[in-house]
Design a protein around this motif. Sequence first.
Motif, PDB file in Angstrom:
ATOM      1  N   CYS A 140       0.971  -1.338  -0.204  1.00 23.39           N
ATOM      2  CA  CYS A 140       0.043   0.094   0.062  1.00 23.39           C
ATOM      3  C   CYS A 140       0.897   1.366  -0.072  1.00 23.39           C
ATOM      4  O   CYS A 140       0.617   2.246  -0.556  1.00 23.39           O
ATOM      5  N   GLN A 141       1.943   1.155   0.876  1.00 20.89           N
ATOM      6  CA  GLN A 141       3.025   2.262   0.791  1.00 20.89           C
ATOM      7  C   GLN A 141       3.522   2.693  -0.546  1.00 20.89           C
ATOM      8  O   GLN A 141       3.676   3.979  -0.672  1.00 20.89           O
ATOM      9  N   ALA A 142       3.705   1.628  -1.091  1.00 23.84           N
ATOM     10  CA  ALA A 142       4.543   1.631  -2.551  1.00 23.84           C
ATOM     11  C   ALA A 142       3.534   2.202  -3.525  1.00 23.84           C
ATOM     12  O   ALA A 142       3.766   2.941  -4.253  1.00 23.84           O
ATOM     13  N   LEU A 143       2.259   1.919  -3.552  1.00 22.02           N
ATOM     14  CA  LEU A 143       1.282   2.541  -4.661  1.00 22.02           C
ATOM     15  C   LEU A 143       0.639   3.603  -4.094  1.00 22.02           C
ATOM     16  O   LEU A 143       0.472   4.598  -5.022  1.00 22.02           O
ATOM     17  N   GLU A 144       0.725   4.030  -2.977  1.00 24.12           N
ATOM     18  CA  GLU A 144       0.143   5.509  -2.221  1.00 24.12           C
ATOM     19  C   GLU A 144      -1.371   5.672  -2.826  1.00 24.12           C
ATOM     20  O   GLU A 144      -1.638   6.993  -2.747  1.00 24.12           O
ATOM     21  N   THR A 145      -1.965   4.716  -3.395  1.00 22.16           N
ATOM     22  CA  THR A 145      -3.493   4.847  -3.634  1.00 22.16           C
ATOM     23  C   THR A 145      -4.478   5.469  -2.644  1.00 22.16           C
ATOM     24  O   THR A 145      -5.536   5.852  -2.748  1.00 22.16           O
ATOM     25  N   PHE A 146      -3.950   4.994  -1.275  1.00 22.10           N
ATOM     26  CA  PHE A 146      -5.028   5.240  -0.139  1.00 22.10           C
ATOM     27  C   PHE A 146      -4.833   6.801   0.246  1.00 22.10           C
ATOM     28  O   PHE A 146      -5.598   7.269   1.035  1.00 22.10           O
ATOM     29  N   LYS A 147      -3.671   7.450  -0.197  1.00 20.69           N
ATOM     30  CA  LYS A 147      -3.493   8.718   0.035  1.00 20.69           C
ATOM     31  C   LYS A 147      -4.105   9.925  -0.732  1.00 20.69           C
ATOM     32  O   LYS A 147      -3.936  10.595  -1.420  1.00 20.69           O
ATOM     33  N   HIS A 148      -5.686   9.612  -0.290  1.00 19.81           N
ATOM     34  CA  HIS A 148      -6.676  10.642  -1.026  1.00 19.81           C
ATOM     35  C   HIS A 148      -6.332  11.995  -1.082  1.00 19.81           C
ATOM     36  O   HIS A 148      -6.507  12.911  -1.717  1.00 19.81           O
TER      37      HIS A 148
END
Length: 181
Positions: free
Chosen positions: A52-60
């Motif tokens: 998740c950290q590598a993708l950063e998609t959760f960082k809206h």
Amino acid sequence: MILFNFSSLKYLRDSQYILDNLILEHNVHDFTHLSYANHQRLALMVEIGELCQALETFKHWKKNKKLNYGLARKEYIDVLHFYLSYANCYNVDFTEYPKFRIQLKPYHYNEINFILMQLFTCVSIIDRFNDKISSTDEAFYYVLFYLEYLANYLEFTSLKEIMDAYDYKNEENILRIQNSY
């Protein structure tokens, strides 16, 4: 769409079993089956978090996200290692997996955060799935199904590419153990 088949799953499971035994041989802890399974589950969840950290998609809230596919794909392979190790704790039989499918709602197909949340949810309650579904194997099938979707999102081009990346990381892990990592 990349789909795992029985022969690839058997190869991966067996390769992971060898690595798991090597880890246990070199480990100073005296694990019970349950404590080892719990360690594997926690490690798997941590690896999903690193993905998740590598993708950063959760960082809206973040405007300039830096999607690092190279790092994300490495984290995916780490997730796959810990998934297989956790599955080995339960002697998961992948024979029926190629027939297993979940019907996602159309709006979920491109929603990577949905897939990541499903991974966390399925892994966190896998030992309690047996009340709701027919087998422990099926509980692990749910996780693998979401891992397939994630592989496609990460633009793996073939099952062979995933298998080669797994083998490379597996060799690296074996060398780490042999060098008292």
